[in-house]
Design a protein around this motif. Sequence first.
Motif, short mmCIF file in Angstrom:
data_model
loop_
_atom_site.label_atom_id
_atom_site.label_comp_id
_atom_site.label_asym_id
_atom_site.label_seq_id
_atom_site.Cartn_x
_atom_site.Cartn_y
_atom_site.Cartn_z
N GLU A 34 -23.76 49.62 -12.20
CA GLU A 34 -23.22 48.27 -12.23
C GLU A 34 -22.25 48.14 -13.40
N PRO A 35 -21.06 47.55 -13.17
CA PRO A 35 -20.15 47.29 -14.30
C PRO A 35 -20.84 46.42 -15.35
N THR A 36 -20.56 46.72 -16.60
CA THR A 36 -21.25 46.04 -17.70
C THR A 36 -20.44 44.90 -18.29
N ALA A 37 -19.29 44.58 -17.67
CA ALA A 37 -18.42 43.52 -18.20
C ALA A 37 -17.64 42.92 -17.03
N PRO A 38 -17.05 41.75 -17.23
CA PRO A 38 -16.19 41.17 -16.19
C PRO A 38 -15.04 42.11 -15.85
N GLU A 39 -14.57 42.02 -14.60
CA GLU A 39 -13.56 42.96 -14.11
C GLU A 39 -12.34 43.03 -15.01
N GLY A 40 -11.85 41.91 -15.49
CA GLY A 40 -10.65 41.91 -16.31
C GLY A 40 -10.79 42.66 -17.62
N GLU A 41 -12.03 42.98 -17.99
CA GLU A 41 -12.25 43.70 -19.24
C GLU A 41 -12.29 45.22 -19.05
N PHE A 42 -12.50 45.68 -17.81
CA PHE A 42 -12.53 47.12 -17.59
C PHE A 42 -11.48 47.60 -16.60
N LEU A 43 -10.80 46.69 -15.92
CA LEU A 43 -9.76 47.11 -14.99
C LEU A 43 -8.71 46.00 -14.88
N LEU A 44 -7.48 46.34 -15.22
CA LEU A 44 -6.37 45.39 -15.17
C LEU A 44 -5.55 45.67 -13.92
N THR A 45 -5.29 44.64 -13.13
CA THR A 45 -4.51 44.80 -11.90
C THR A 45 -3.16 44.11 -12.00
N ARG A 46 -2.78 43.73 -13.22
CA ARG A 46 -1.44 43.20 -13.47
C ARG A 46 -0.88 43.92 -14.70
N PRO A 47 0.42 44.12 -14.75
CA PRO A 47 1.01 44.79 -15.93
C PRO A 47 0.68 44.04 -17.21
N VAL A 48 0.60 44.79 -18.29
CA VAL A 48 0.29 44.19 -19.60
C VAL A 48 1.51 44.31 -20.50
N THR B 14 -15.93 51.96 -20.47
CA THR B 14 -14.99 51.10 -19.74
C THR B 14 -14.52 51.78 -18.47
N LEU B 15 -14.19 53.07 -18.59
CA LEU B 15 -13.77 53.85 -17.43
C LEU B 15 -14.89 53.96 -16.41
N LYS B 16 -16.12 54.13 -16.87
CA LYS B 16 -17.27 54.22 -15.96
C LYS B 16 -17.38 52.96 -15.11
N SER B 17 -17.22 51.81 -15.72
CA SER B 17 -17.27 50.55 -14.97
C SER B 17 -16.11 50.47 -13.98
N ALA B 18 -14.92 50.89 -14.42
CA ALA B 18 -13.76 50.85 -13.53
C ALA B 18 -13.94 51.77 -12.34
N LEU B 19 -14.50 52.96 -12.56
CA LEU B 19 -14.73 53.90 -11.46
C LEU B 19 -15.75 53.35 -10.48
N ALA B 20 -16.85 52.79 -10.99
CA ALA B 20 -17.87 52.23 -10.10
C ALA B 20 -17.30 51.09 -9.28
N HIS B 21 -16.54 50.20 -9.91
CA HIS B 21 -15.93 49.06 -9.22
C HIS B 21 -14.95 49.54 -8.15
N THR B 22 -14.22 50.60 -8.45
CA THR B 22 -13.21 51.11 -7.53
C THR B 22 -13.82 51.90 -6.38
N LEU B 23 -14.86 52.66 -6.68
CA LEU B 23 -15.46 53.53 -5.68
C LEU B 23 -16.36 52.78 -4.70
N THR B 24 -17.00 51.74 -5.15
CA THR B 24 -17.99 51.03 -4.33
C THR B 24 -17.47 50.63 -2.95
N PRO B 25 -16.34 49.93 -2.83
CA PRO B 25 -15.88 49.54 -1.49
C PRO B 25 -15.47 50.71 -0.61
#
Length: 571
Positions: A278-292, A523-534
């Motif tokens: 399970e991701p340990t933080a809100p999505e915006g903290e481990f995966l950004l989907t807009r340019p910074v 952070t990467l672990k959460s991003a991978l789990a969030h991305t791989l799940t669907p």
Amino acid sequence: MTTTPGPVRAGQDVQWRRCASCGAFIYGKRLDRNRKVCPECQFHFRIPPDVRIDQLADPGSFEAFPEPGPPRDLLGFTDSKPYPERLRDAQARTGRADAVLAGRMTVRGRPVITVVLDFSFMGGSMGTVVGAAVAAAARTALAERTPLLLVAASGGARMQEGALSLMQMAKTAQAIAALREARVPVVNLNTDPTFGGVSASFAMLGDVVLAEPGSLIGFAGPQVIRNTIRQELPAGFQSAEFLLEHGMIDGVVPRETQRETLARLLTLLGPSVPELPEPTAPEGEFLLTRPVPAVRTTRETVALARTIDRPTTAEYIGYVFDDFVSLHGDRSHGDDQALLGGLARFGGQSVVVIGHQKGHDTAELVRSNFGMPHPEGYRKALRLMRLADRFGLPLIAFVDTPGAFPGIEAEERGQSVAIAECILELSRLRVPVVSVVTGEGGSGGALALGVADRVLILQNAYYSVISPEGASTILYGTAEHAGRAADALRLTASDLLRLGVVDGIVPEPPDGAHTAPHTTALTLKSALAHTLTPLLGRSGEQLVAARRERFDRFGDLDLQPVVDWENDDEH
């Protein structure tokens, strides 16, 4: 050999063994306690099948299959003595009908069908009875969908049975082929010695091929080779360690860790619970989907992506996954240290992991060729991609390379072919594929691991068709304009997100991933789990179709959306 150095008093029962490697005399009971491994030099003594089973199986779990029928002298073969007489001698000495013991057992609770060859029975040679036993065990494994373990110790095909013995190579190989097609795991453990028709058939065909330290393994025996080519053989030739270096096996595993290694492999290749961390933080903290917004120049970003302190693939693997068994070799030339791969556990899900590997000091960088794989590195990745597809395991790839190695040897061994085959194979895998660019994403050498359902990139990584220095040299005749070329290539994470080349940006600490590698990895672990799940819920056909559509759209203005992030407009 049993010997008793020094005087022995009447009634004393002291058994000693002399190590064939270091010459040390070892007390028999001490040798038994040490799994028949010399405590002085770690030389592995040969052991009979029942001892092997005791060392690998859970206590009391082994159930032997019925003894095969006795071998027959179909040729009327006689050398210095008739074949039937040789058989009787071997049977009397071993108490076995032939050179094979087969049955079922558990290893740390995991069921496995097992075949062990007995070298003390006519050199473990494979005649019709041994071939039939191996094939029968494979059929049982297939019917029960239970992994098959093959432990070899053999001089090769049994010459006393002529061409019928030769045919056992085909019989056993096609039995392994049926298991491969049915996605039933096969593990080889090759011991000293494994040669000839056994090594050239079932002993080297497993999904994972292991060997004991110091074991001699090859097709032709050393003496045959010497007599044929009239040359002295190099030190260590045909040893397990030699085969590992030359990419022929996955690992050299000492006897003390074989049971644990086998248990881990059976777990990783067995049924998975499709549950990711399970991701340990809100999505915006481990995966950004807009340019910074940019906080440094493109040239500074490139320099940060290349910093020697940046976390390597090996470090990310250690932080992100719950277990990892490294697999080695391309099965044809070598084991490239610039490409790391193996089986891992991600929550309750088994996965295959591949990635470019660098290092933090000169020795590590030289050993890994600065993260630039040779063709054998990409062929190792290709082998692991196919392993993932065969067992339905998601593939996670870490990209961090200046590019594939541009050398004479690489060209001689087919660098372009190796990269092209990786790209093709990724496009057709029927399992989820997620790639993440963690540092440098250099050209085709990066894309060979980057054809994925979802592509992530760390905030200070880059991904480009060519290095800024290379572009500057080609366009301006000098590398002095690398900064200008870097800006023009639009190679930063935000640029790539705008272009649709990547799907998300994984944030880094303000001064880069190397300042807090553990935090970055989580952070990467959460991003991978969030991305791989669907992706786990999609069929193989859906994954392949969507992946091909993804790459079809690049450069096609009718298919590729152009996003104006400032105005939130897509057209």
